[in-house]
Design a protein around this motif. Structure first.
Motif, PDB file in Angstrom:
ATOM      1  N   LYS A 242       0.885   3.959  -4.984  1.00 25.77           N
ATOM      2  CA  LYS A 242       0.127   2.962  -5.750  1.00 25.77           C
ATOM      3  C   LYS A 242       0.933   1.676  -5.933  1.00 25.77           C
ATOM      4  CE  LYS A 242      -2.608   6.415  -8.215  1.00 25.77           C
ATOM      5  NZ  LYS A 242      -2.857   7.111  -9.508  1.00 25.77           N
ATOM      6  N   LYS A 243       2.256   1.797  -5.974  1.00 24.36           N
ATOM      7  CA  LYS A 243       3.112   0.632  -6.177  1.00 24.36           C
ATOM      8  C   LYS A 243       3.396  -0.129  -4.884  1.00 24.36           C
ATOM      9  CE  LYS A 243       7.650  -0.656  -8.035  1.00 24.36           C
ATOM     10  NZ  LYS A 243       8.885  -0.167  -8.705  1.00 24.36           N
ATOM     11  N   TYR A 244       3.637   0.605  -3.787  1.00 27.54           N
ATOM     12  CA  TYR A 244       4.135  -0.036  -2.567  1.00 27.54           C
ATOM     13  C   TYR A 244       3.155  -0.086  -1.393  1.00 27.54           C
ATOM     14  CZ  TYR A 244       8.891   0.048  -4.517  1.00 27.54           C
ATOM     15  OH  TYR A 244      10.001  -0.156  -5.292  1.00 27.54           O
ATOM     16  N   SER A 245       2.206   0.851  -1.326  1.00 28.39           N
ATOM     17  CA  SER A 245       1.408   0.970  -0.098  1.00 28.39           C
ATOM     18  C   SER A 245       0.461  -0.204   0.115  1.00 28.39           C
ATOM     19  CB  SER A 245       0.605   2.271  -0.118  1.00 28.39           C
ATOM     20  OG  SER A 245      -0.085   2.432   1.114  1.00 28.39           O
ATOM     21  N   ASP A 246       0.348  -0.610   1.374  1.00 26.16           N
ATOM     22  CA  ASP A 246      -0.584  -1.663   1.781  1.00 26.16           C
ATOM     23  C   ASP A 246      -1.830  -1.086   2.462  1.00 26.16           C
ATOM     24  OD1 ASP A 246       1.076  -3.863   0.960  1.00 26.16           O
ATOM     25  OD2 ASP A 246       2.353  -3.447   2.713  1.00 26.16           O
ATOM     26  N   ASP A 247      -1.994   0.233   2.368  1.00 23.69           N
ATOM     27  CA  ASP A 247      -3.164   0.873   2.966  1.00 23.69           C
ATOM     28  C   ASP A 247      -4.277   0.981   1.926  1.00 23.69           C
ATOM     29  OD1 ASP A 247      -4.983   2.330   4.427  1.00 23.69           O
ATOM     30  OD2 ASP A 247      -3.959   4.249   4.117  1.00 23.69           O
ATOM     31  N   PRO A 248      -5.323   0.137   2.036  1.00 25.03           N
ATOM     32  CA  PRO A 248      -6.386   0.158   1.030  1.00 25.03           C
ATOM     33  C   PRO A 248      -7.178   1.462   1.024  1.00 25.03           C
ATOM     34  CG  PRO A 248      -7.030  -1.202   2.898  1.00 25.03           C
ATOM     35  CD  PRO A 248      -5.586  -0.859   3.095  1.00 25.03           C
ATOM     36  N   GLY A 249      -7.158   2.186   2.137  1.00 25.25           N
ATOM     37  CA  GLY A 249      -7.944   3.407   2.225  1.00 25.25           C
ATOM     38  C   GLY A 249      -7.353   4.573   1.458  1.00 25.25           C
ATOM     39  N   SER A 250      -6.037   4.560   1.192  1.00 21.91           N
ATOM     40  CA  SER A 250      -5.411   5.703   0.510  1.00 21.91           C
ATOM     41  C   SER A 250      -4.597   5.312  -0.715  1.00 21.91           C
ATOM     42  CB  SER A 250      -4.503   6.460   1.495  1.00 21.91           C
ATOM     43  OG  SER A 250      -3.418   5.639   1.900  1.00 21.91           O
ATOM     44  N   LYS A 251      -4.329   4.041  -0.880  1.00 19.60           N
ATOM     45  CA  LYS A 251      -3.484   3.567  -1.988  1.00 19.60           C
ATOM     46  C   LYS A 251      -3.986   4.044  -3.345  1.00 19.60           C
ATOM     47  CE  LYS A 251      -1.908  -0.801  -4.053  1.00 19.60           C
ATOM     48  NZ  LYS A 251      -0.463  -0.843  -3.697  1.00 19.60           N
ATOM     49  N   ALA A 252      -5.279   3.862  -3.598  1.00 23.19           N
ATOM     50  CA  ALA A 252      -5.851   4.210  -4.902  1.00 23.19           C
ATOM     51  C   ALA A 252      -5.824   5.717  -5.157  1.00 23.19           C
ATOM     52  CB  ALA A 252      -7.281   3.693  -5.006  1.00 23.19           C
ATOM     53  N   GLN A 253      -5.757   6.508  -4.071  1.00 18.35           N
ATOM     54  CA  GLN A 253      -5.717   7.972  -4.194  1.00 18.35           C
ATOM     55  C   GLN A 253      -4.272   8.495  -4.210  1.00 18.35           C
ATOM     56  OE1 GLN A 253      -8.006   6.507  -1.797  1.00 18.35           O
ATOM     57  NE2 GLN A 253      -9.394   6.563  -3.548  1.00 18.35           N
ATOM     58  N   GLY A 254      -3.339   7.586  -4.436  1.00 15.17           N
ATOM     59  CA  GLY A 254      -1.942   8.002  -4.450  1.00 15.17           C
ATOM     60  C   GLY A 254      -1.420   8.335  -3.071  1.00 15.17           C
ATOM     61  N   GLY A 255      -2.067   7.765  -2.049  1.00 11.37           N
ATOM     62  CA  GLY A 255      -1.635   7.974  -0.673  1.00 11.37           C
ATOM     63  C   GLY A 255      -2.203   9.200  -0.008  1.00 11.37           C
ATOM     64  N   GLU A 256      -3.031   9.954  -0.720  1.00  6.78           N
ATOM     65  CA  GLU A 256      -3.543  11.199  -0.150  1.00  6.78           C
ATOM     66  C   GLU A 256      -4.574  10.942   0.940  1.00  6.78           C
ATOM     67  OE1 GLU A 256      -4.906  13.913  -3.085  1.00  6.78           O
ATOM     68  OE2 GLU A 256      -2.912  14.211  -3.957  1.00  6.78           O
ATOM     69  N   MET A 257      -4.451  11.665   2.056  1.00  7.98           N
ATOM     70  CA  MET A 257      -5.345  11.552   3.204  1.00  7.98           C
ATOM     71  C   MET A 257      -5.583  12.932   3.792  1.00  7.98           C
ATOM     72  SD  MET A 257      -3.653   8.272   5.159  1.00  7.98           S
ATOM     73  CE  MET A 257      -4.699   8.513   6.589  1.00  7.98           C
ATOM     74  N   GLU A 258      -6.684  13.060   4.504  1.00  3.70           N
ATOM     75  CA  GLU A 258      -6.978  14.297   5.226  1.00  3.70           C
ATOM     76  C   GLU A 258      -7.753  13.954   6.489  1.00  3.70           C
ATOM     77  OE1 GLU A 258      -9.215  18.652   4.640  1.00  3.70           O
ATOM     78  OE2 GLU A 258      -9.075  17.238   2.955  1.00  3.70           O
ATOM     79  N   GLY A 259      -7.408  14.590   7.587  1.00 11.49           N
ATOM     80  CA  GLY A 259      -8.132  14.317   8.826  1.00 11.49           C
ATOM     81  C   GLY A 259      -7.535  15.059  10.001  1.00 11.49           C
TER      82      GLY A 259
END
Length: 341
Positions: A242-259
């Protein structure tokens, strides 16, 4: 209205793949292709022209036949309407049409595919009854199939013929795929994992909103290494994302992704497959910048779950190879094309 037949979707996906490769050859000013109406629907093309637009070893294609095919394609794949404005794309569509005619003649047991087409038409009609009416019949509660198809530039018989041929084409190529070969490919491949991970992107690309200055590669890498060090020091991944990421798709989710790996850029996919679970990765460079990931779960999907997808990909490959190797066009006279053959 979406197609309701798996075989139809398989072959259309092959066509779309070919068309997308040449879509950039068209021009925005071309007015000879299939235009898009104000409501977003493709303009219906006239289908009574007997002008020959293509000749090949074994037959010919009239402008009316081509336009009927385009009208059907536009109904089932409306996103293709813009592509079909380009003469270069129409050339590929003609080859696709010819390939279907050639392959369909090689497939026996016509009654089987006729029955399949009739079943698909029934499904289509049931779907149509659930749709709000449009066009001239917009005040009616239910749409009549014949009237609906007529408004889109073809008849029920023409749609049935289209469905039969597509079913035959898919069956023809599916019969040439060996399941044992698919299983070998599956066993060797890293493409069929379902992966859960956390992700931080330190971007080197332009900020689309113009709020952040573009970073140099050197600065982005240094920042990524700093982030990794802090994570290894015990900082919470979600807080750091949330502090550093520039990825709008996962930033708000704390960087969490699945795929699955095929959804991501190659460098990211490779790291997602190879990085040990729970380990903080080294900075991973891609065209987007530097990525830090932490895989939390990685499971390979069963062969049964991916077999149909693999079959579709293989059918697409065989179909495109057939067009390249066996469709011998001797004449092309596409409206608007300055490079007539």
């Amino acid at each position: 209205m979406q197609p309701m037949n798996k075989r139809l979707l398989t072959v259309l996906s092959a066509f779309l793949a070919v068309s997308l490769l040449v879509a950039g050859c068209g021009t925005k000013d071309d007015k000879n292709g299939q235009e898009t109406a104000k409501d977003g629907q493709a303009t219906v093309l006239p289908t009574d022209s007997k002008k020959v637009v293509a000749e090949y070893e074994g037959g010919k294609v009239t402008e009316g036949e081509l336009n009927t095919y385009l009208n059907i394609m536009a109904l089932f794949q409306p996103q293709m309407a813009a592509m079909m404005e380009a003469p270069e794309v129409k050339k590929e569509i003609v080859k696709n049409y010819i390939a279907e005619q050639m392959v369909a003649k090689r497939v026996k047991n016509g009654k089987k595919y006729e029955k399949q087409a009739e079943e698909s038409l029934k499904q289509f009609e049931e779907q149509l009854k659930q749709m709000p009416a449009e066009g001239k019949d917009k005040d009616k509660k239910k749409q009549d199939l014949e009237g609906y198809l007529k408004e889109h530039g073809f008849t029920k018989g023409q749609l049935k013929d289209f469905l039969e041929k597509n079913n035959k084409v898919s069956a023809y190529f599916e019969d040439r795929v060996n399941e044992k070969d698919l299983k070998k490919q599956y066993n060797k491949s890293d493409d069929f994992y379902n992966i859960k991970l956390r992700h931080i992107l330190i971007s080197t690309t332009e900020d689309p909103e113009g709020k952040k200055k573009k970073r140099s590669d050197k600065d982005a890498k240094a920042r990524a290494e700093k982030v990794k060090k802090e994570l290894e020091g015990g900082k919470k991944f979600s807080d750091m994302a949330k502090k550093y990421s520039d990825d709008p798709g996962s930033k708000a989710q704390g960087g969490e992704m699945e795929g699955t790996p095929d959804q991501w850029v190659p460098e990211f996919s490779k790291a997602a497959v190879k990085t040990p679970v729970d380990k903080i990765s080294d900075p991973i460079k891609s065209d987007y910048g530097y990525h830090i990931i932490q895989v939390t779960e990685r499971k390979k999907l069963s062969f049964d779950k991916v077999k149909e997808e693999m079959m579709g990909q293989k059918v697409t490959e065989l179909y495109q190879a057939f067009i390249k190797d066996e469709v011998k066009v001797t004449k092309l006279d596409i409206p608007g094309d300055k490079k007539k053959k």
